[in-house]
Scaffold this active site. Structure first.
Site, PDB file in Angstrom:
ATOM      1  N   HIS A 194      65.658 139.933  86.672  1.00  0.00           N
ATOM      2  CA  HIS A 194      64.457 139.134  86.951  1.00  0.00           C
ATOM      3  C   HIS A 194      64.751 137.640  86.905  1.00  0.00           C
ATOM      4  O   HIS A 194      63.875 136.838  86.599  1.00  0.00           O
ATOM      5  CB  HIS A 194      63.353 139.498  85.947  1.00  0.00           C
ATOM      6  N   CYS A 217      65.615 118.108  52.712  1.00  0.00           N
ATOM      7  CA  CYS A 217      66.615 117.339  51.978  1.00  0.00           C
ATOM      8  C   CYS A 217      66.708 117.954  50.582  1.00  0.00           C
ATOM      9  O   CYS A 217      65.927 118.822  50.226  1.00  0.00           O
ATOM     10  CB  CYS A 217      66.147 115.895  51.861  1.00  0.00           C
ATOM     11  N   ARG A 229      71.048 121.790  51.922  1.00  0.00           N
ATOM     12  CA  ARG A 229      69.728 121.373  52.433  1.00  0.00           C
ATOM     13  C   ARG A 229      69.848 120.138  53.333  1.00  0.00           C
ATOM     14  O   ARG A 229      68.866 119.694  53.920  1.00  0.00           O
ATOM     15  CB  ARG A 229      68.790 121.074  51.267  1.00  0.00           C
ATOM     16  N   ASN A 234      61.546 114.406  49.791  1.00  0.00           N
ATOM     17  CA  ASN A 234      61.805 115.505  50.733  1.00  0.00           C
ATOM     18  C   ASN A 234      60.476 115.823  51.392  1.00  0.00           C
ATOM     19  O   ASN A 234      59.487 116.066  50.709  1.00  0.00           O
ATOM     20  CB  ASN A 234      62.341 116.735  49.987  1.00  0.00           C
ATOM     21  N   GLY A 235      60.431 115.785  52.717  1.00  0.00           N
ATOM     22  CA  GLY A 235      59.181 116.087  53.423  1.00  0.00           C
ATOM     23  C   GLY A 235      58.993 115.096  54.559  1.00  0.00           C
ATOM     24  O   GLY A 235      59.932 114.431  54.977  1.00  0.00           O
ATOM     25  N   LYS A 244      74.114 132.780  66.076  1.00  0.00           N
ATOM     26  CA  LYS A 244      75.326 132.544  65.265  1.00  0.00           C
ATOM     27  C   LYS A 244      76.307 131.672  66.026  1.00  0.00           C
ATOM     28  O   LYS A 244      76.884 130.728  65.503  1.00  0.00           O
ATOM     29  CB  LYS A 244      76.003 133.870  64.907  1.00  0.00           C
ATOM     30  N   GLU A 276      75.030 127.920  66.567  1.00  0.00           N
ATOM     31  CA  GLU A 276      74.848 127.017  65.426  1.00  0.00           C
ATOM     32  C   GLU A 276      76.156 126.597  64.781  1.00  0.00           C
ATOM     33  O   GLU A 276      76.191 125.603  64.062  1.00  0.00           O
ATOM     34  CB  GLU A 276      73.906 127.614  64.386  1.00  0.00           C
ATOM     35  N   TRP A 293      68.807 115.265  55.126  1.00  0.00           N
ATOM     36  CA  TRP A 293      68.850 115.780  56.493  1.00  0.00           C
ATOM     37  C   TRP A 293      67.854 114.913  57.250  1.00  0.00           C
ATOM     38  O   TRP A 293      66.663 114.945  56.961  1.00  0.00           O
ATOM     39  CB  TRP A 293      68.446 117.255  56.547  1.00  0.00           C
ATOM     40  N   GLU A 299      70.549 137.414  67.745  1.00  0.00           N
ATOM     41  CA  GLU A 299      71.192 136.940  66.509  1.00  0.00           C
ATOM     42  C   GLU A 299      72.627 136.515  66.785  1.00  0.00           C
ATOM     43  O   GLU A 299      73.108 135.492  66.293  1.00  0.00           O
ATOM     44  CB  GLU A 299      71.136 138.037  65.453  1.00  0.00           C
ATOM     45  N   LYS A 319      70.608 124.398  55.361  1.00  0.00           N
ATOM     46  CA  LYS A 319      70.437 125.820  55.029  1.00  0.00           C
ATOM     47  C   LYS A 319      68.972 126.203  54.897  1.00  0.00           C
ATOM     48  O   LYS A 319      68.572 127.289  55.282  1.00  0.00           O
ATOM     49  CB  LYS A 319      71.141 126.102  53.693  1.00  0.00           C
TER      50      LYS A 319
END
Ligand code: AGP
Length: 607
Positions: free
Chosen positions: A502, A2, A27, A98-99, A483, A486, A74, A479, A602
């Site tokens: 396989h 957050c 955040r 935050n935490g 992208k 998300e 968040w 990657e 972020k």
């Protein structure tokens, strides 16, 4: 993860609080709130959703005072709604956190059995109620705060104001970043230095266990036992603010187009024109005889590390381990002798990567961080730092930071190759030429994205996509899939092309789009065989390759994305760009919030 902002001054704090929060929404943006001491008591405003909802609320129900705290959330515990929005408060105290309070259930049972009534589902509210419990017990603000924080298991960055001690602002941290900023008129506290405006002229980073007591004219720092601690304020140079979208529709698109400059800035930062070679900052290991490297990171930064593994092993002959930080931190990995650990992170605040750094430090392993934020916790706690010079990255989906990381990792690889004279009889990359030509090659590719836009239009309604790559193209597949996931919320999976047979090949039919990344090189032929395996099961192939590759595969693919020729060692940097653009345009066509996708933030500063 957050965002916290707080301020105390001699005039008014509300505008500072909202301005600070506006730089912290990366955040988390599930909800936001502020609480200020208005002269008689603590008053609070909170709103679900983005910061604009809180700003609108303050227009009709303004708040003012000279000390206040603010938070953008968040959600970790409890729905992202107003009831669970911070700050959490009682009549006597307000807290923004935050935490994660890992023992909140036990504490909540104790407090509720003592008659304390909770209004939210969050772990964070426990902190406000626990401080109140100690205040009611007769302790003063400082004692009550320290006692409560000592009871907390888990992580916190907290800012606290008290209704009966209203000329002070308190802040403390354990595992979540908090920075103090001083201005002519008072003090601010922030989760991220970039949230400080130009009025802040000096800063200091709180360390785990610090408690800061701020008045408009003074700051004191002590530990939970009340012992005084010295933290020196350092002058801050505000980066010329290049924020704002500068005409682009989204920060992400702007940041994709900034990548050629990021490459050049980073390459030049390390390249010495005089010696015609790279000059690395002082590193805490002997570059000539280091026997093993370990790269630890999360998300996109992990995929940059995966690319680096191929480079370091092939180009510099250094055995390289790569690890996802959230796995690494709990495996108790024994650190190999004569080895070093590298931590790759855009924010430099990712909790899992920080925990991995602390594990390696506890084993006396030399630690180097490759970060985009030089004032970050990771940078200040490492033995060596290599900046990635991408500039502030606002889009949650990392793009230019990834290019900055790849550039820095390539510089490191070539510098180690040179100092170890590894395979010195083979052709060496022409680093002077690369610097002068690659930005133009990247800019040239970016000058026309219409072909990507057409592919994106094709893919905007699909539900699943496979990304395939072989060798150094495999991390690019990972990657590219990340992208897409998300920001479009489409399920995308990446596989090494050779792995398809396989099991995953069972997924391939006429309904399955497959993005294949096939650069020229020693694995080109094998990759073409994998392509034909997919084509023979009806897979719809979108091929990213050079002119020759597209030509050879033209009868088997739905769409070819042709890439310009480039030095093989630069393939990972160039072939990333179509993957970023593809994700961007699919998300755009789906009408998504490209810069702030759902559920994400972020910087993940909680585990
Ligand atoms: C990448 O697009 C994501 N935003 C995410 O995976 C990110 O790379 C990851 O959280 C690591 O962040 P860091 O680089 O700041 O440590």
């Amino acid at each position: 993860m957050c965002g916290i902002y707080a301020a105390i001054n001699n005039s008014s704090v509300t505008d500072f609080l909202i301005s600070g929060l506006s730089s912290l929404t990366y955040r988390g943006y599930d909800s936001a709130g502020v609480a200020v001491f208005n002269g008689t008591g603590i008053e609070r405003r909170r709103a679900e959703g983005k910061l604009s909802a809180l700003s609108d609320l303050l227009k009709i129900q303004p708040l003012d005072g000279k000390v206040g705290i603010a938070h953008t959330r968040w959600a970790t515990h409890g729905l992202p709604n107003e009831q669970n929005a911070h700050p959490h408060m009682t009549a006597r105290v307000a807290v923004a956190h935050n935490g994660i309070v890992e023992n909140y259930e036990k504490l909540r049972v104790m407090l509720e059995s003592s008659g304390y009534i909770f209004e939210s589902e969050t772990d964070s509210e426990t902190i406000a109620q626990l401080i109140t419990y100690y205040l009611d017990f007769g302790l003063d603000s400082e004692q009550a705060l320290c006692k409560a924080l000592a009871d907390i298991e888990g992580s916190f960055g907290v800012v606290v104001i008290f209704s009966d001690d209203a000329d002070k602002l308190y802040a403390s941290r354990k595992g979540s970043p908090l920075i103090l900023g001083r201005s002519e008129d008072g003090f601010s506290v922030s989760s991220d230095v970039n949230a400080f405006d130009e009025s802040i002229n000096s800063i200091t980073h709180l360390k785990d266990g610090d408690v800061a007591k701020l008045t408009p004219d003074s700051f004191n720092i002590f530990n939970l036992e009340g012992q005084s601690i010295v933290r020196l304020m350092q002058k801050i140079e505000h980066e010329k603010n290049v924020s704002g979208k500068q005409g682009y529709k989204h920060f992400m698109l702007k940041e994709i187009f900034e990548q050629p400059q990021v490459f050049e800035n980073t390459w030049r930062h390390y390249y010495s024109q005089v010696d015609g070679e790279f000059k690395l900052p002082k590193l805490p290991f002997n570059d000539k005889d280091i026997e093993r490297l370990s790269l630890v990171a999360c998300g996109t930064s992990f995929f940059a590390s995966m690319v680096a593994k191929y480079w370091l092993e092939e180009q510099a002959g250094i055995p390289t381990d790569i690890d996802i930080a959230s796995e690494f931190r709990y495996r108790n990995v024994p650190c190999a002798k004569n080895s070093a650990a590298l931590f790759v992170s855009q924010s430099g605040e990712t909790a899992d990567t920080l925990a991995a750094l602390n594990h390696c430090k506890s084993q006396q392993q030399p630690c180097v961080s490759l970060v985009n934020v030089l004032t970050s916790t990771m940078a200040t706690e490492s033995d060596g730092v290599m900046p990635t010079l991408a500039g502030p990255e606002i889009g949650v989906a990392s793009t230019k930071a990834f290019i900055g990381q790849l550039t820095t990792l390539l510089v490191l690889t070539l510098a180690l190759k040179n100092s170890r004279a590894y395979k010195k009889d083979t052709p060496q990359p022409n680093i002077a030429e690369i610097m002068t030509t690659f930005p133009d090659i990247m800019n040239g590719y970016l000058s026309d994205t219409s072909h990507i836009e057409r592919v994106a239009m094709d893919l905007k309604h699909v539900n699943n996509i496979l990304y395939l790559g072989r060798g150094i193209a495999y991390p690019l597949a990972e990657e590219g899939a990340l992208k897409l996931k998300e920001i479009t919320y489409i399920h995308a999976e990446a596989y090494p092309s050779g792995e398809l047979k396989h099991g995953p090949l069972a997924l391939v039919d006429e309904e399955m789009p497959v993005v294949m990344i096939v650069p020229p090189g020693p694995l080109f032929g094998k990759s073409m065989s994998n392509l034909r395996e997919v084509a023979s099961r009806g897979g719809k192939i979108y091929l990213i390759s050079d002119k020759e590759g597209i030509s050879q595969a033209k009868d088997f693919i739905k769409h070819g994305i042709e890439m310009p020729d480039v030095d093989p060692i630069l393939v990972p940097l160039l072939y990333t760009v179509p993957l970023q653009l593809l994700a961007y345009y699919v998300a755009l066509y789906k009408g998504h919030d490209v810069d702030q996708p759902r559920n994400l933030a972020k910087s993940v500063t909680v585990e």
